[in-house]
Design an enzyme around this catalytic site. Structure first.
Site, mmCIF file in Angstrom:
data_model
loop_
_atom_site.group_PDB
_atom_site.id
_atom_site.type_symbol
_atom_site.label_atom_id
_atom_site.label_comp_id
_atom_site.label_asym_id
_atom_site.label_seq_id
_atom_site.Cartn_x
_atom_site.Cartn_y
_atom_site.Cartn_z
ATOM 1 N N ASP A 1 34.945 81.563 5.141
ATOM 2 C CA ASP A 1 35.963 80.692 4.470
ATOM 3 C C ASP A 1 35.828 80.715 3.272
ATOM 4 O OD1 ASP A 1 37.119 77.664 5.795
ATOM 5 O OD2 ASP A 1 36.610 77.816 3.665
ATOM 6 N N ASN B 1 45.247 76.513 -4.288
ATOM 7 C CA ASN B 1 46.698 76.271 -4.030
ATOM 8 C C ASN B 1 47.147 75.412 -4.917
ATOM 9 O OD1 ASN B 1 47.523 77.810 -1.809
ATOM 10 N ND2 ASN B 1 46.538 76.585 -0.347
ATOM 11 N N ASP C 1 48.291 82.599 -1.599
ATOM 12 C CA ASP C 1 48.670 83.745 -0.530
ATOM 13 C C ASP C 1 48.249 85.124 -1.147
ATOM 14 O OD1 ASP C 1 49.915 82.128 1.169
ATOM 15 O OD2 ASP C 1 51.907 83.015 0.736
ATOM 16 N N GLU D 1 42.546 79.817 5.825
ATOM 17 C CA GLU D 1 41.912 80.882 4.824
ATOM 18 C C GLU D 1 40.401 81.096 5.536
ATOM 19 O OE1 GLU D 1 40.448 77.844 4.922
ATOM 20 O OE2 GLU D 1 39.460 77.980 3.060
HETATM 21 P P1 GH3 Z 1 36.041 74.271 1.246
HETATM 22 O O1 GH3 Z 1 35.216 74.874 0.157
HETATM 23 O O2 GH3 Z 1 35.273 72.986 1.656
HETATM 24 O O3 GH3 Z 1 36.451 75.318 2.445
HETATM 25 O O4 GH3 Z 1 37.319 73.762 0.423
HETATM 26 P P2 GH3 Z 1 38.790 74.000 0.872
HETATM 27 O O5 GH3 Z 1 39.273 73.620 -0.439
HETATM 28 O O6 GH3 Z 1 38.622 75.509 0.787
HETATM 29 O O7 GH3 Z 1 38.971 73.036 1.855
HETATM 30 P P3 GH3 Z 1 40.026 73.141 3.229
HETATM 31 O O8 GH3 Z 1 39.559 73.904 4.336
HETATM 32 O O9 GH3 Z 1 40.170 71.705 3.458
HETATM 33 O O10 GH3 Z 1 41.428 73.572 2.515
HETATM 34 C C1 GH3 Z 1 42.145 74.719 3.179
HETATM 35 C C2 GH3 Z 1 43.417 75.038 2.464
HETATM 36 O O11 GH3 Z 1 43.940 76.217 2.492
HETATM 37 C C3 GH3 Z 1 44.297 73.811 3.004
HETATM 38 C C4 GH3 Z 1 45.575 74.728 3.004
HETATM 39 O O12 GH3 Z 1 46.819 74.129 2.301
HETATM 40 C C5 GH3 Z 1 45.326 76.206 2.419
HETATM 41 N N1 GH3 Z 1 45.942 77.079 3.417
HETATM 42 C C6 GH3 Z 1 45.694 77.148 4.531
HETATM 43 N N2 GH3 Z 1 46.640 78.350 4.841
HETATM 44 C C7 GH3 Z 1 47.121 78.825 3.778
HETATM 45 C C8 GH3 Z 1 48.008 80.002 3.398
HETATM 46 O O13 GH3 Z 1 48.517 80.511 4.449
HETATM 47 N N3 GH3 Z 1 48.543 80.038 2.318
HETATM 48 C C9 GH3 Z 1 48.040 79.030 1.128
HETATM 49 N N4 GH3 Z 1 48.408 79.440 -0.132
HETATM 50 N N5 GH3 Z 1 47.261 78.235 1.545
HETATM 51 C C10 GH3 Z 1 46.826 77.906 2.619
HETATM 52 MG MG MG Z 2 38.011 76.696 2.513
HETATM 53 MG MG MG Z 3 39.006 75.966 5.816
#
Ligand code: GH3
Ligand code: MG
Ligand code: MG
Length: 633
Positions: free
Chosen positions: A496, A504, A513, A539
């Site tokens: 992850d 983002n 992306d 992600e």
């Molecule tokens: P952590 O270190 O705890 O994992 O923190 P984090 O910010 O990664 O936490 P979290 O899992 O809450 O955030 C995931 C984010 O990833 C939320 C979502 O907007 C973003 N995301 C998920 N899928 C995509 C995607 O396809 N493209 C983009 N640009 N962002 C994405």
């Molecule tokens: Mg994350």
């Molecule tokens: Mg995540």
């Protein structure tokens, strides 16, 4: 009526043997009868001549005797005395002494001496003269009686005889002959017996005329006739029997021959061509048999052709079936197309070549027949087709070849189907058929490509090009199953991206992306052929590692983690680079889990711990035994 072969033969036999034989029999019997009657008449005539001769001889003997009597002195003396008694005595003496049958002396119209048998005949007459020259009378002498004469005739001629005098029969070798007049030449019946007769007149005793007949018993003739007829009948019967035997033999042989033809025809009708009709000699039957066998041979080869055609048809139908079943597999499709094309145009060999990707060199993907023998021709025609981008045909060194390209629909040639054979060039029909087949194949291949694309899309994540969640689930399910069956380990890495939300939020979603794509590429590059990295969700990425234990999974995770940390991701629409890290959780079957849910959950838990422990690190899942412990507590 004469429908059957046998009855026709019978009719034929009756017509050429029996009827002529009957005619011959009648004619022969008539001839025998006529011949025997003719012989009988000849016999009678011969007998008559002999009888006349015998009669004359008796008359001559009588003449000699009469001369002797006339010279006898005692008789002369008695005559001179004119004493009737003395003359009679002398005559009786002479009759006995000289074995005469009758002596008579007639003088002046009066018979004054007559001794001997009244039946005597064939007499001689002598005139008695005095010494003075005066006539004293007539001496009549006979040396034979009628009975003796007829016996003599029978002894000499073998025929019966009869003597009649004055309408009365005085002697005959045939008893009971009666007094019927004797015919000059003709038939005489005595009781039930029939005689052929011929008679002549002669002088009897003295002046009395007699009639002498020679008689031939026709019973002998009848016996001869019936003997002749019997012999003829036996010969005819033997002939008919022989003819019948031969006819039977010929009929049997004809029937046997025809029977063999019939049996042969029946065998043919039953579809058995193995036994030919036996042919012997060199007659028309043998020729017929040979023609028959030739016909059977031709029929057999026609049937064989039909069978082959049918087999080809069945093969084609089978291939169409195969095509229907496998037209989503490009190589199987090419294989079928090539084989069908080779068969359809009676080619010696054929092949299909294709590019892996546009621009790559053409590689052989399917072949039929002995391609190497036609290598030059096939290469040549393929080059022509590539050059023109359309169908091509070539004929060189006694080899004819055809090629047809198939493409991506936009005109780029993705592959070629080609066939070649030795000898004659392909006919217009064959060419049309080949191009039709290749054209159809081309459409099918486009469909296959399309199908493959759709299939790929169905399991691929569009953004990263990794497998999607669904495919990941399938892979893990299959790999768990396999690991269990072969008792091999299965590792799982889940990662992850750390603080991704921040990326983002700071640089925008598009930049996020790009980060995702770059991280995905690192994961893909680090994986082996057999590993299928996937986007697990958001992600979070994951990769199942067949035949890899916990340590192995940890090793890979660390390698990927380091590579991600080292990544320099260009800023979109700006200067500089972005750097990211990721946290990893690794688990493995059987070390930390036994099933699919277990495995994912334990890797997830490890990832969770890695996050809590400060991110950018890899955590191992708890061993299965230790994990079970809290449940007991
Ligand atoms: P952590 O270190 O705890 O994992 O923190 P984090 O910010 O990664 O936490 P979290 O899992 O809450 O955030 C995931 C984010 O990833 C939320 C979502 O907007 C973003 N995301 C998920 N899928 C995509 C995607 O396809 N493209 C983009 N640009 N962002 C994405
Ligand atoms: Mg994350
Ligand atoms: Mg995540």
């Amino acid at each position: 009526m004469f429908r059957s072969f046998r009855s026709r033969l019978t009719l034929f036999f009756v017509a050429i043997v029996i009827v002529p034989m009957l005619v011959v029999t009648v004619a022969l019997f008539r001839l025998i009868s006529d011949n025997e009657h003719g012989q009988a008449d000849a016999r009678v005539a011969q007998g008559q001549t002999a009888a006349i001769g015998l009669y004359r001889r008796e008359v001559e003997r009588a003449g000699v005797a009469a001369a002797r009597i006339a010279r006898d002195p005692a008789m002369s003396a008695a005559l001179r005395t004119g004493n009737e008694r003395r003359v009679q005595t002398q005559a009786s003496r002479l009759l006995r002494a000289q074995r005469l049958r009758r002596i008579a002396v007639v003088s002046r119209g009066r018979t004054f001496v007559d001794v001997g048998s009244p039946d005597a005949t064939a007499s001689a007459v002598r005139t008695l003269v005095e010494s003075g020259g005066g006539e004293i009378g007539q001496l009549r002498v006979s040396t034979v009686t009628g009975t003796e004469y007829t016996r003599l005739v029978r002894r000499v001629t073998g025929l019966d005889a009869a003597v009649q005098r004055g309408g009365r029969t005085i002697a005959s070798t045939v008893p009971g002959i009666g007094n019927d007049p004797l015919p000059r030449v003709g038939t005489l019946h005595v009781d039930d017996t029939e005689f052929r007769a011929a008679s002549f007149s002669a002088r009897g005793f003295g002046d009395q005329p007699v009639r002498v007949a020679v008689l031939y018993d026709t019973e002998a003739v009848s016996a001869d006739i019936s003997d002749g007829r019997r012999l003829a009948a036996i010969i005819l019967v033997v002939f008919v029997a022989l003819a019948f035997g031969f006819a039977l033999l010929v009929s049997r042989s004809l029937q046997a021959q025809i029977g063999r033809f019939l049996a042969g025809a029946r065998r043919l009708a039953g579809g058995d061509f193995s036994t030919p009709v036996p042919t012997q000699g060199n007659d028309e039957f043998a020729e017929l048999g040979q023609e028959f066998n030739t016909m059977a041979g031709q029929l057999e080869s026609r049937l064989e052709d039909l069978r082959r055609e049918r087999a080809r048809l069945q093969e084609s139908v089978r291939r169409i079936g195969e095509t229907a079943a496998s037209n989503l597999d490009r190589d199987a499709l090419l294989e079928i197309v090539v084989r069908t094309a080779v068969d359809a145009v009676s080619a010696g060999a054929g092949r299909a070549t294709a590019r892996e990707v546009p621009g790559a060199p053409l590689k052989q993907r399917a072949a039929a027949g002995h391609v190497r023998s036609f290598h030059e021709a096939i290469r040549g025609v393929e080059a022509l087709s590539l050059e023109s981008g359309g169908p091509a045909e070539s004929e060189r060194d006694g080899h004819a070849a055809l090629a047809h390209p198939f493409g991506a629909g936009d005109g780029t040639v993705l592959g070629l189907i080609s066939v070649a054979r030795e000898g004659a060039a392909f006919s217009a029909d064959e060419r049309d058929l080949f191009h039709y087949l290749a054209g159809q194949a081309s459409v099918s291949i486009e469909n296959v490509d399309l199908h493959e694309l759709v299939q790929r899309q169905a399991v691929t994540d569009e953004l990263t090009g990794l497998f999607n969640h669904r495919r990941f689930q399938e892979v893990v399910t299959a790999e768990i199953e396999r690991a269990r069956r072969f008792e091999q380990p299965l590792g799982l890495v889940i990662l992850d991206i750390d603080d991704f939300k921040l990326v983002n939020d700071t640089y925008g979603h598009q930049q996020g992306d790009l980060v995702l794509q770059e991280v995905g590429r690192v994961l893909k590059d680090s994986s082996r052929e057999i590993d299928e990295p996937a986007r697990y969700g958001g992600e979070e990425l994951a990769v199942a590692l067949p035949q890899t234990d916990l340590d192995g999974a940890h090793l890979l995770a660390e390698r990927v983690r380091t590579a991600i940390a080292a990544l320099e991701i260009p800023r979109l629409g700006g200067e500089g680079v972005i750097k990211v890290t990721a946290s990893f959780g690794v688990a493995a079957v059987p070390e930390t889990a036994s099933g699919k849910e277990d495995l994912i959950a334990s890797a997830d838990a490890a990832l969770y711990r890695a996050k809590h422990a400060g991110k950018n690190r890899t955590e191992r899942a708890e061993p299965a035994a230790r994990k079970a412990a809290p449940a007991i507590e």
